[in-house]
Write a protein that holds these residues in place. Structure first.
Motif, PDB file in Angstrom:
ATOM      1  N   ARG A 116       0.816  -1.222   0.000  1.00  0.00           N
ATOM      2  CA  ARG A 116       0.000   0.000   0.000  1.00  0.00           C
ATOM      3  C   ARG A 116       0.847   1.267   0.000  1.00  0.00           C
ATOM      4  N   LEU A 117       2.122   1.150   0.346  1.00  0.00           N
ATOM      5  CA  LEU A 117       2.972   2.322   0.476  1.00  0.00           C
ATOM      6  C   LEU A 117       3.467   2.804  -0.877  1.00  0.00           C
ATOM      7  N   SER A 118       3.672   4.103  -0.955  1.00  0.00           N
ATOM      8  CA  SER A 118       4.197   4.729  -2.162  1.00  0.00           C
ATOM      9  C   SER A 118       5.607   5.251  -1.874  1.00  0.00           C
ATOM     10  N   SER A 119       6.548   4.922  -2.751  1.00  0.00           N
ATOM     11  CA  SER A 119       7.916   5.411  -2.576  1.00  0.00           C
ATOM     12  C   SER A 119       7.946   6.933  -2.552  1.00  0.00           C
ATOM     13  N   ASN A 120       7.126   7.550  -3.388  1.00  0.00           N
ATOM     14  CA  ASN A 120       7.059   9.008  -3.439  1.00  0.00           C
ATOM     15  C   ASN A 120       6.570   9.580  -2.113  1.00  0.00           C
ATOM     16  N   GLU A 121       5.569   8.909  -1.512  1.00  0.00           N
ATOM     17  CA  GLU A 121       5.026   9.377  -0.236  1.00  0.00           C
ATOM     18  C   GLU A 121       6.072   9.267   0.873  1.00  0.00           C
ATOM     19  N   ILE A 122       6.809   8.166   0.896  1.00  0.00           N
ATOM     20  CA  ILE A 122       7.852   7.978   1.907  1.00  0.00           C
ATOM     21  C   ILE A 122       8.946   9.025   1.731  1.00  0.00           C
ATOM     22  N   GLU A 123       9.303   9.327   0.497  1.00  0.00           N
ATOM     23  CA  GLU A 123      10.322  10.354   0.231  1.00  0.00           C
ATOM     24  C   GLU A 123       9.833  11.733   0.672  1.00  0.00           C
ATOM     25  N   GLN A 124       8.553  12.021   0.458  1.00  0.00           N
ATOM     26  CA  GLN A 124       7.994  13.301   0.894  1.00  0.00           C
ATOM     27  C   GLN A 124       8.078  13.439   2.412  1.00  0.00           C
ATOM     28  N   ILE A 125       7.714  12.374   3.109  1.00  0.00           N
ATOM     29  CA  ILE A 125       7.749  12.406   4.571  1.00  0.00           C
ATOM     30  C   ILE A 125       9.182  12.576   5.064  1.00  0.00           C
ATOM     31  N   ALA A 126      10.112  11.832   4.463  1.00  0.00           N
ATOM     32  CA  ALA A 126      11.516  11.922   4.866  1.00  0.00           C
ATOM     33  C   ALA A 126      12.057  13.333   4.624  1.00  0.00           C
ATOM     34  N   ALA A 127      11.711  13.918   3.479  1.00  0.00           N
ATOM     35  CA  ALA A 127      12.166  15.279   3.166  1.00  0.00           C
ATOM     36  C   ALA A 127      11.577  16.288   4.146  1.00  0.00           C
ATOM     37  N   ALA A 128      10.306  16.092   4.511  1.00  0.00           N
ATOM     38  CA  ALA A 128       9.661  17.001   5.459  1.00  0.00           C
ATOM     39  C   ALA A 128      10.306  16.899   6.836  1.00  0.00           C
ATOM     40  N   ILE A 129      10.712  15.698   7.228  1.00  0.00           N
ATOM     41  CA  ILE A 129      11.396  15.509   8.512  1.00  0.00           C
ATOM     42  C   ILE A 129      12.728  16.254   8.516  1.00  0.00           C
ATOM     43  N   LEU A 130      13.482  16.134   7.420  1.00  0.00           N
ATOM     44  CA  LEU A 130      14.797  16.771   7.352  1.00  0.00           C
ATOM     45  C   LEU A 130      14.711  18.291   7.316  1.00  0.00           C
ATOM     46  N   SER A 131      13.657  18.822   6.706  1.00  0.00           N
ATOM     47  CA  SER A 131      13.538  20.281   6.574  1.00  0.00           C
ATOM     48  C   SER A 131      12.794  20.926   7.741  1.00  0.00           C
ATOM     49  N   ALA A 132      12.237  20.132   8.630  1.00  0.00           N
ATOM     50  CA  ALA A 132      11.443  20.672   9.734  1.00  0.00           C
ATOM     51  C   ALA A 132      12.313  21.365  10.775  1.00  0.00           C
ATOM     52  N   ARG A 133      11.737  22.404  11.361  1.00  0.00           N
ATOM     53  CA  ARG A 133      12.409  23.059  12.496  1.00  0.00           C
ATOM     54  C   ARG A 133      12.538  22.093  13.656  1.00  0.00           C
ATOM     55  N   LYS A 134      11.448  21.325  13.894  1.00  0.00           N
ATOM     56  CA  LYS A 134      11.455  20.347  14.970  1.00  0.00           C
ATOM     57  C   LYS A 134      10.521  19.196  14.616  1.00  0.00           C
ATOM     58  N   VAL A 135      10.876  18.016  15.060  1.00  0.00           N
ATOM     59  CA  VAL A 135      10.077  16.817  14.805  1.00  0.00           C
ATOM     60  C   VAL A 135       9.416  16.387  16.104  1.00  0.00           C
ATOM     61  N   TRP A 136       8.080  16.322  16.085  1.00  0.00           N
ATOM     62  CA  TRP A 136       7.316  15.915  17.255  1.00  0.00           C
ATOM     63  C   TRP A 136       6.702  14.535  16.976  1.00  0.00           C
ATOM     64  N   VAL A 137       6.862  13.615  17.907  1.00  0.00           N
ATOM     65  CA  VAL A 137       6.322  12.263  17.744  1.00  0.00           C
ATOM     66  C   VAL A 137       5.337  12.003  18.881  1.00  0.00           C
ATOM     67  N   VAL A 138       4.124  11.589  18.526  1.00  0.00           N
ATOM     68  CA  VAL A 138       3.046  11.433  19.513  1.00  0.00           C
ATOM     69  C   VAL A 138       2.563   9.986  19.533  1.00  0.00           C
ATOM     70  N   GLY A 139       2.342   9.465  20.738  1.00  0.00           N
ATOM     71  CA  GLY A 139       1.792   8.117  20.862  1.00  0.00           C
ATOM     72  C   GLY A 139       1.263   7.872  22.262  1.00  0.00           C
ATOM     73  N   PHE A 140       0.150   7.158  22.346  1.00  0.00           N
ATOM     74  CA  PHE A 140      -0.450   6.804  23.630  1.00  0.00           C
ATOM     75  C   PHE A 140      -0.647   5.285  23.690  1.00  0.00           C
ATOM     76  N   ARG A 141      -0.716   4.768  24.893  1.00  0.00           N
ATOM     77  CA  ARG A 141      -0.963   3.342  25.115  1.00  0.00           C
ATOM     78  C   ARG A 141       0.034   2.494  24.318  1.00  0.00           C
ATOM     79  N   SER A 142      -0.423   1.521  23.541  1.00  0.00           N
ATOM     80  CA  SER A 142       0.507   0.654  22.818  1.00  0.00           C
ATOM     81  C   SER A 142       1.290   1.414  21.758  1.00  0.00           C
ATOM     82  N   SER A 143       0.791   2.567  21.348  1.00  0.00           N
ATOM     83  CA  SER A 143       1.499   3.373  20.348  1.00  0.00           C
ATOM     84  C   SER A 143       2.687   4.127  20.939  1.00  0.00           C
ATOM     85  N   LEU A 144       2.732   4.279  22.258  1.00  0.00           N
ATOM     86  CA  LEU A 144       3.834   5.015  22.878  1.00  0.00           C
ATOM     87  C   LEU A 144       5.185   4.336  22.646  1.00  0.00           C
ATOM     88  N   PRO A 145       5.338   3.029  22.920  1.00  0.00           N
ATOM     89  CA  PRO A 145       6.643   2.412  22.647  1.00  0.00           C
ATOM     90  C   PRO A 145       7.016   2.434  21.172  1.00  0.00           C
TER      91      PRO A 145
END
Length: 280
Positions: A116-145
């Protein structure tokens, strides 16, 4: 707040007649069984009358037995281990080869997710992470680890990555500092906290670069810029997050690839400090 099927039974236990209590105890042992039986079948198994089943489900607040059964099925779809336990029967083949069954399911989850994944979509996300001022990661319950694992991998190349909220913190304290030039990655695998739709809506208002990672066929619509669905089925009652871990690895590897020489220099500096501190 919609009370669970089991919660409704427990609220009524002290007020039930002897026959209704026998039915309640049967339902509490394996509540998921209700989803697979008719009212008559349930009455026979619990050794009560059909009229008792009707009175019982109405006492719990349902208009009919079918309404109660639909509620249990919705809890199964939401990933409740208790609700799923009754309908997850272990075949002889699985019992004889537990490792093989889990291996097969893990491979199937990874394959279905990656298709289901698109290489273009993964590249967009990776580029956005590298260009971001800060990266925030959110998770609760089983998503936290899972969020912590992603941030730990990302830390090798992006030191600004942070999992929120931390111990003793509120999400509102961090929302006030999230801006449009940041990126937010939300891990929202079932079973999600009830406030998740509101949380995601507020995060999207603060930051348009929102990545939402959830399970396949998740019903909740989100305002995320990127929405990634992972297969999490397991051969037992617990979800299998193998594909989620694989997705984390895929994104971070792409971040490292796009980071180029500056990224490798940062990684080299990390290793130099490991040596200097004799940490590893």
């Amino acid at each position: 707040m919609k009370k669970s099927f089991v919660g409704r039974i427990r609220d009524q236990l002290d007020q039930l007649s002897p026959s209704e209590r026998r039915l309640a105890e049967f339902a509490l042992d394996l509540p998921g069984d209700l989803a697979g039986y008719s009212a008559s079948e349930l009455a026979t198994l619990a050794q009560v009358s059909n009229a008792t089943v009707t009175r019982f489900v109405r006492r719990l607040g349902y208009e009919s037995f079918d309404d109660a059964r639909k509620h249990v099925r919705s809890e199964q779809r939401a990933g409740s281990p208790l609700a799923m336990a009754a309908t997850t029967h272990t075949t002889e083949a699985v019992a004889d080869n537990v490792v093989g069954a889990h291996r097969q399911q893990s491979l199937a989850n990874i394959d279905a997710t990656y298709r289901r994944l698109s290489s273009n979509e993964i590249e967009q996300i990776a580029a956005a992470i590298l260009s971001a001022r800060k990266v925030w990661v959110v998770g609760f319950r089983s998503s936290l680890p899972l969020a912590m694992y992603f941030r730990w991998q990302l830390l090798q190349i992006v030191p600004s990555a942070q999992v929120i909220p931390g111990a003793g913190e509120t999400l509102g304290e961090h929302l006030a500092g999230i801006g449009a030039d940041d990126i937010v990655i939300v891990f929202a695998l079932r079973r999600r906290v009830r406030q998740m739709p509101t949380i995601v809506a507020q995060l999207a208002k603060a930051c348009p670069n929102l990545v939402y990672i959830t399970e396949r066929n998740a019903a909740t619509k989100t305002p995320a810029k990127w929405s990634l669905q992972c297969d999490v089925q397991g051969p037992g009652v617990l979800d299998n997050h193998t594909a989620v871990i694989g997705l984390c690895h895929l994104i971070v590897t792409q971040v490292m690839t796009l980071a180029g020489n500056p990224g490798r220099r940062h990684l080299g500096l990390v290793e130099a400090f490991h040596d200097a501190l004799d940490e590893i």
